[in-house]
Design an enzyme around this catalytic site. Sequence first.
Site, PDB file in Angstrom:
ATOM      1  N   GLU A 187       0.753  -1.242   0.000  1.00  0.00           N
ATOM      2  CA  GLU A 187       0.000   0.000   0.000  1.00  0.00           C
ATOM      3  C   GLU A 187       0.793   1.308   0.000  1.00  0.00           C
ATOM      4  OE1 GLU A 187      -3.171  -0.238   2.904  1.00  0.00           O
ATOM      5  OE2 GLU A 187      -4.185  -1.713   1.653  1.00  0.00           O
ATOM      6  N   GLU A 298      -5.544  -7.883  -1.023  1.00  0.00           N
ATOM      7  CA  GLU A 298      -6.393  -7.516   0.121  1.00  0.00           C
ATOM      8  C   GLU A 298      -7.781  -7.174  -0.371  1.00  0.00           C
ATOM      9  OE1 GLU A 298      -5.312  -4.603   3.022  1.00  0.00           O
ATOM     10  OE2 GLU A 298      -3.255  -5.335   3.213  1.00  0.00           O
TER      11      GLU A 298
END
Length: 365
Positions: A187, A298
Amino acid sequence: MFKFASLTALLAAVPYVLAQSGVRGATACVSGTVCTPSSTSSAAPAGPTINNGLPAFLGGLNTAGYDFSVATDGSFTGTGVSPPVSQYTHFAAEGVNIFRIPWQLMTPTVGGPINETFFNTYQTTVQAALNSGPEVHVIVDVHNYARWNGQIIGQGGPTNDQFANFWSQVATKFASQSRIIFGVMNEPHDIPDLQSWADSVQAAVNAIRAAGATSQVILIPGSSYSSAQTLPTEAGPYLLKVTDPIGGTAKLLFDVHKYLDSDNSGTHPDCTTDNTAVFQTLVTWLQQNGNRQALLSETGGGNTASCETMLNTQLAFIKANSASIVGFSIWAGGAFDTTYVLTVTPNADGTDQPLWIDAVKPNLP
Ligand SMILES: *[C@@H]1O[C@H](CO)[C@@H](O)[C@H](O)[C@H]1NC(C)=O
């Protein structure tokens, strides 16, 4: 976990640029000219088989714990918690063939050597996951948000050489294990210079291969928290130019994340979208850029009726498009207890959570 504390504000600034405006099926016609539909605009072409070395489809979960000490600005507050290894055999028995295992703080000093004590602890967990089934793959996820103590890799924080040195050490440890998948970074967000970020990714890829890890898939992440939605318009065009020293790009997959709640933060129990428009856009973009592939490392939702329905729809869409999106990993089990808003950690009596039973199990490989 308040994983995305600043995401609401971030998303407000990102325009919703999606394919329902007519990318698929569109024809570029000027009045008075002959107008033919583009050949890529109708049914999705199957494309050539891509020899990525992975099973045909990957489905599983994140086993969180080692990442518990890291904040989204890359600062550290502790050493994390080991996820319980019993979950690997539990889920592998249901057909799970991928586990993503986050960690950070592997090198206590920037550019320094791996902490062998911590690596041995992490490696024990990774090995337990690999041992849970002959097809099981493990994503080694560096959960640092492209940062170290608030500063961005290659953009004021650790240098690309330091980042490459870190990956060289890790890849050396796993070089002979082909069922490892290297997750270059979890991320990245609020990245000022996307070309510079692509250069940092390239440095990591080069270091992994130079360390002798030449058989494994590498996951390369874009911006906006590895957003599946913004990849085609933000970091994707830069990351397409990242090359693999082993040749080709079959083993360089895009790492994407997407949640289903109102602000895409993965912090709410209820879901508001099944994301099929977002993933259709991503699939089209992947096909149109050399038949590349992505992995959804995710996604997830609460144990609620809305998420059970919408996550099921989303995962079924991904499975149907596995030539482009090769698999998914749910957030999260591991060291989360069964009260965590997005938990898929099994109950003490060994039963699974409702979301897992209703939305995930039907879409496992
Ligand atoms: C190395 O890792 C161990 C185990 O996680 C930890 O207790 C120790 O503090 C670490 N050492 C440094 C220098 O960070």
